[in-house]
Enzyme design. Structure first.
Site, short mmCIF file in Angstrom:
data_model
loop_
_atom_site.label_atom_id
_atom_site.label_comp_id
_atom_site.label_asym_id
_atom_site.label_seq_id
_atom_site.Cartn_x
_atom_site.Cartn_y
_atom_site.Cartn_z
N ILE A 195 1.75 3.63 -3.93
CA ILE A 195 1.03 4.80 -3.72
C ILE A 195 1.20 6.07 -3.43
O ILE A 195 0.84 7.05 -4.03
CB ILE A 195 -0.21 4.15 -3.00
CG1 ILE A 195 -0.82 2.85 -3.05
CG2 ILE A 195 -1.26 5.21 -2.61
CD1 ILE A 195 -1.60 2.74 -4.33
N ASP A 196 2.13 6.07 -2.56
CA ASP A 196 2.81 7.49 -1.71
C ASP A 196 3.34 8.32 -2.74
O ASP A 196 2.78 9.69 -2.79
CB ASP A 196 3.69 6.89 -0.87
CG ASP A 196 3.17 6.28 0.43
OD1 ASP A 196 1.95 5.76 0.29
OD2 ASP A 196 3.82 6.09 1.50
N HIS A 247 0.69 -0.99 -0.03
CA HIS A 247 -0.09 0.02 0.12
C HIS A 247 0.77 1.38 0.04
O HIS A 247 0.34 2.37 -0.22
CB HIS A 247 -1.06 -0.01 1.29
CG HIS A 247 -1.74 1.30 1.21
ND1 HIS A 247 -2.92 1.28 0.24
CD2 HIS A 247 -1.74 2.31 1.91
CE1 HIS A 247 -3.63 2.54 0.49
NE2 HIS A 247 -3.12 3.16 1.72
N CYS A 248 1.96 1.05 0.20
CA CYS A 248 3.05 2.44 0.42
C CYS A 248 3.84 2.86 -1.06
O CYS A 248 3.47 3.80 -1.69
CB CYS A 248 3.92 2.21 1.60
SG CYS A 248 2.94 1.96 3.05
N ILE A 249 4.77 2.01 -1.23
CA ILE A 249 5.48 2.25 -2.56
C ILE A 249 4.81 2.62 -3.77
O ILE A 249 5.19 3.66 -4.46
CB ILE A 249 6.72 1.16 -2.56
CG1 ILE A 249 7.48 1.10 -1.25
CG2 ILE A 249 7.44 1.81 -3.81
CD1 ILE A 249 8.49 0.21 -1.41
#
Length: 442
Positions: free
Chosen positions: A282-283, A278-280
């Site tokens: 999306i962010d 969910h991070c790399i």
């Protein structure tokens, strides 16, 4: 509502003495581990979630997150240190509350803040004066002050006087054996100096890692995006190097290992089938979105995103090439894919780059099965798919095996002994090209 000024020192003393009740809104991959750590630190914790299934599992002591130890959760529930509810009226009983809800992107790669906004409104409608509110969900700079702060003010609160508001980004790396919620350093930025001090005091009472105070929520929000954008861009560089090295018949993994011998100025990143979680993935898009709001175009970030998003196509290209060398087509080939999780030794397949690979294989007419001991079933092409066990018979029958996720529990000896053709996207732990000459890396 009373507008009596709250004393920050009183709340800090409650945190230091572990007499405060802590709320955690959102009991997913971030919220549940945080709730468990706060309860283990000695606080009474109430978890809030709109999904009754999660609430029931927590209250029964049944864990559903890989980074949480089942015995820890069961013990905390039995001792009534941790409970869960979907009734936000219980927020009136908490002294501090953390917002740990999803912040997904819409189809245009723009932030969807409905979960944060809904949580903030539920909090504003139910909390008591003197409460600390901390947003932990990854988001764009300005969210805490431009979205949450007005909601609290509309409810009659005065930030820094009878309510405390801060941002502290989650730092969760599923499967990491060295760093977890407890020992990872924490960054905290409050709307006012008092807000920062109160929030920092809470985390110091919970965590073993250092608590780093910054001047504002915007700084804390931006540093979180920098962390993951840094990784996104460097992974894109590794992926692009992998494509070029393949064209030049150079082993990119050997190149990276050689570069990593330099004791300064280089940090190794590795190629793969794409990026997941969910991070790399999306962010960085939060960053490009807010940049456009300020009339600036983040060309480097968008180019990195395009490279990483193109890696599943490169994997399909490599599959086509190696099958053609065997006088076979993708259409009708039997393919075993090892791993659907987005990284090794975890049970999370959110944004997994393997999903677009599977979709394309289906479009090309391949017959595929997935082996993943951490994930019994998953959804692709809007269909529920059951994973299978890795057996000698399946390997012998398969035209191609793709090592998509290099789980430690895979039987690599069995794989290299019986597979007819292997494409390794991860430079898996056991390189047995000496046994299986058909083994190839991306």
């Amino acid at each position: 509502m009373t507008k009596t000024k709250a004393r920050p020192q009183n709340l800090i003393k409650q945190f230091e003495s572990k007499k405060a009740t802590i709320g955690v809104v959102g009991l997913g991959y971030v919220g549940l581990p945080l709730a468990v750590e706060k309860a283990k630190a000695g606080f009474t914790v109430i978890g809030f979630d709109i999904q009754e299934e999660k609430v029931g599992m927590v209250n029964d002591g049944n864990n559903y997150i890989g980074d949480v130890v089942q015995e820890d959760l069961q013990h905390l529930v039995n001792k009534q240190r941790l409970t869960a509810t979907s009734d936000y009226a219980f927020l009136q009983d908490v002294d501090a509350v953390a917002i740990c809800v999803p912040t997904p992107l819409d189809i245009y790669k723009q932030p969807n803040m409905q979960y944060v906004e809904s949580s903030a409104r539920s909090i504003a409608a139910n909390i008591s004066p003197g409460t600390l509110v901390v947003l932990e969900s990854t988001t764009y700079p300005g969210t805490t002050e431009k979205l949450i702060k007005p909601i609290l003010e509309e409810a009659g609160f005065i930030i820094g006087e009878n309510i405390f508001l801060a941002y502290s980004p989650e730092r969760v790396d599923p499967g990491n054996k060295q760093f977890n919620t407890k020992n990872t350093p924490k960054v905290v930025g409050g709307v006012t100096e008092e807000c920062t001090k109160v929030a920092a005091a809470l985390y110091r009472a919970v965590l073993d890692g250092d608590v780093h105070e910054v001047s504002s929520p915007k700084v804390a929000e931006m540093e979180k995006l920098l962390e993951n954008t840094f990784r996104n861009i460097n992974i894109a560089l590794a992926n692009e190097m992998a494509i070029l090295c393949h064209k030049m018949d150079i082993d990119v993994w050997e190149v990276i290992d050689a570069a990593a011998t330099k004791p300064y100025g280089f940090m190794p990143f590795y190629p793969g089938p794409g990026i997941g979680g969910h991070c790399i993935p999306i962010d960085p898009w939060y960053l490009t979105w807010i940049a456009r709001e300020h009339n600036y175009h983040m060309k480097l970030i968008e180019s990195a995103g395009e490279i990483n998003d193109s890696m599943p196509d490169f994997i399909i290209q490599r599959c086509t090439e190696v099958l053609n060398e065997q006088r076979k087509s993708v259409n009708g080939s039997k393919i075993i894919v090892l791993g659907v999780a987005y990284k090794k030794d975890i049970d999370d397949y959110r944004e997994s780059p393997i999903l677009p690979v599977l979709k394309k294989l289906s479009e090309l007419g391949a017959e595929w099965e997935v082996v993943d001991p951490y994930i019994p079933q998953f959804v692709v092409n809007d269909e529920l798919v059951e994973t299978v066990a890795l057996t000698k018979e399946k390997l012998v029958e398969a035209d191609l095996v793709i090592i998509a996720t290099d789980h430690s529990v895979f039987d690599y000896d069995l794989l290299h002994k019986y597979a007819n053709l292997i494409i390794d996207t991860r430079n898996s732990a056991v390189n047995r090209a000496d046994i299986n000459p058909s083994y190839q890396k991306i």
